[in-house]
Scaffold this motif. Structure first.
Motif, PDB file in Angstrom:
ATOM      1  N   THR A  76       0.859  -1.174   0.000  1.00 14.66           N
ATOM      2  CA  THR A  76       0.000   0.000   0.000  1.00 14.66           C
ATOM      3  C   THR A  76       0.901   1.231   0.000  1.00 14.66           C
ATOM      4  OG1 THR A  76      -0.073   0.210   2.411  1.00 14.66           O
ATOM      5  CG2 THR A  76      -1.688  -1.289   1.387  1.00 14.66           C
ATOM      6  N   PRO A  77       0.341   2.428  -0.089  1.00 14.56           N
ATOM      7  CA  PRO A  77       1.203   3.607  -0.010  1.00 14.56           C
ATOM      8  C   PRO A  77       2.043   3.662   1.259  1.00 14.56           C
ATOM      9  CG  PRO A  77      -0.946   4.222  -0.860  1.00 14.56           C
ATOM     10  CD  PRO A  77      -1.045   2.793  -0.441  1.00 14.56           C
ATOM     11  N   TYR A 227      -7.399  -7.143 -11.175  1.00 14.72           N
ATOM     12  CA  TYR A 227      -5.976  -6.962 -10.869  1.00 14.72           C
ATOM     13  C   TYR A 227      -5.154  -7.153 -12.132  1.00 14.72           C
ATOM     14  CZ  TYR A 227      -6.716  -7.021  -5.823  1.00 14.72           C
ATOM     15  OH  TYR A 227      -7.116  -6.711  -4.543  1.00 14.72           O
ATOM     16  N   GLU A 249      -1.506  -5.682  -9.437  1.00 18.99           N
ATOM     17  CA  GLU A 249      -1.922  -4.330  -9.062  1.00 18.99           C
ATOM     18  C   GLU A 249      -3.435  -4.200  -9.146  1.00 18.99           C
ATOM     19  OE1 GLU A 249       0.232  -1.748 -11.643  1.00 18.99           O
ATOM     20  OE2 GLU A 249       2.170  -2.166 -10.673  1.00 18.99           O
ATOM     21  N   ALA A 253      -7.317   1.173  -7.442  1.00 25.15           N
ATOM     22  CA  ALA A 253      -6.923   1.342  -6.044  1.00 25.15           C
ATOM     23  C   ALA A 253      -5.401   1.325  -5.965  1.00 25.15           C
ATOM     24  CB  ALA A 253      -7.513   0.239  -5.169  1.00 25.15           C
ATOM     25  N   ASP A 254      -4.864   2.089  -5.030  1.00 30.53           N
ATOM     26  CA  ASP A 254      -3.414   2.202  -4.889  1.00 30.53           C
ATOM     27  C   ASP A 254      -2.907   1.110  -3.949  1.00 30.53           C
ATOM     28  OD1 ASP A 254      -0.855   3.051  -5.062  1.00 30.53           O
ATOM     29  OD2 ASP A 254      -1.116   4.898  -3.909  1.00 30.53           O
ATOM     30  N   GLN A 255      -2.962  -0.094  -4.399  1.00 29.53           N
ATOM     31  CA  GLN A 255      -2.520  -1.232  -3.605  1.00 29.53           C
ATOM     32  C   GLN A 255      -2.207  -2.399  -4.540  1.00 29.53           C
ATOM     33  OE1 GLN A 255      -5.971  -1.248  -1.158  1.00 29.53           O
ATOM     34  NE2 GLN A 255      -7.087  -2.718  -2.402  1.00 29.53           N
TER      35      GLN A 255
END
Length: 283
Positions: A76-77, A227, A249, A253-255
């Motif tokens: 995650t970020p 994904y 990925e 979503a940023d994950q």
């Protein structure tokens, strides 16, 4: 153990379909060597796309690989985290899996994935080097088997399209010039046969570029989760090259989910399937 909640990959995937691994009996010099893809006779367009998928990812080379080593985790970020570390002897079924129980505590499970009675995995469980028995040990063995099913499917799905109980359908309405789309459903096999997957197979490379899934435990009207399969690695095996994605990925979503630290070793570390102390590193 920190459980993965922000992604749906905590749910066991793909109905628990199992790999039998390499045969421990090799063919004699006088017998012709039959590769796994030689035993497949595509009968439908879906079969042909799935067959190309197997070839692109190196099914025949994978069949010759005696061991698999990888980590499963997420990013995650806020950074990356490893959930479990795996080592598999595909000839014998011996399996080693390690995961953290806290900052200074680790589980080690030594089992054989072929050794299941009444649906339960047999093996030994250690917490910080001390063997766990009774209910605590049984719970850890069940978690280890769940991790095996879930984590290996995120890594090996492109090689499992012809597993027993897998139904393949070509989806013309979703296919494009760039991708052929396969819809996978499952007969009454494994843990969650109600799962569904859509595989986006590159028309250029034959590799899996993206997948979407709707899991058995999700509401019927929930949209599939997408994904992208990225950061492909080429791994040398006795029979050729295996191609596996080390990063998945989440679309929108940023994950990401990680199946990294990939290796197909020729031999395991000494004591890999007997040592109760963690030995697979801290990546």
């Amino acid at each position: 153990m920190i459980r993965v909640r922000l992604l749906l990959f905590a749910t066991l995937l793909a109905g628990g379909l199992l790999w039998t691994g390499c045969s421990s009996d090799s063919a004699s010099d006088s017998e012709p060597v039959v590769s796994p893809t030689d035993t497949i006779a595509p009968e439908t367009r879906a079969d042909s796309v799935a067959y190309r998928l197997l070839q692109a990812h190196g099914m025949d080379a994978w069949a010759s690989s005696p061991y698999l080593r990888f980590n499963f985790g997420f990013e995650t970020p806020g950074g990356a985290q490893t959930i479990a570390r795996h080592l598999w002897n595909r000839n014998t079924g011996e399996y080693r899996i390690e995961w953290s129980a806290g900052p200074d505590s680790s589980y080690v499970v030594l089992a054989n994935i072929r050794d299941r009675q009444d649906g339960r995995l047999g093996g030994s469980v250690y917490l910080n080097g001390e063997e766990l028995t009774g209910a605590a040990g049984e719970t850890a063995l069940e978690e280890a088997y769940g991790r095996f099913v879930n984590d290996t499917y995120w890594l090996l799905a492109p090689l499992k399209a012809f597993d027993p109980g897998v139904n393949r359908t070509y989806v013309p309405d979703s296919s494009t010039a760039d991708h052929d789309v396969l819809h996978l459903t499952f007969d009454e096999v494994g843990r969650t046969p109600g799962d569904q997957y859509w595989l986006y197979v590159s028309t250029e490379t034959g590799r899996l570029d993206r997948w979407a899934y709707h899991l058995q435990g999700m509401p019927e009207d929930a949209p599939p989760q997408f994904y992208d399969w990225t950061q492909y690695r080429e791994l040398s095996a006795p029979g050729g090259t295996v191609r596996l994605a080390s990063r998945k990925e989440a679309v929108g979503a940023d994950q990401a989910l990680l199946t990294n630290q990939l290796a197909l070793p020729e031999s395991p570390p000494e004591g890999a399937f007997s040592t109760p102390d963690p030995m697979l590193g801290s990546e």
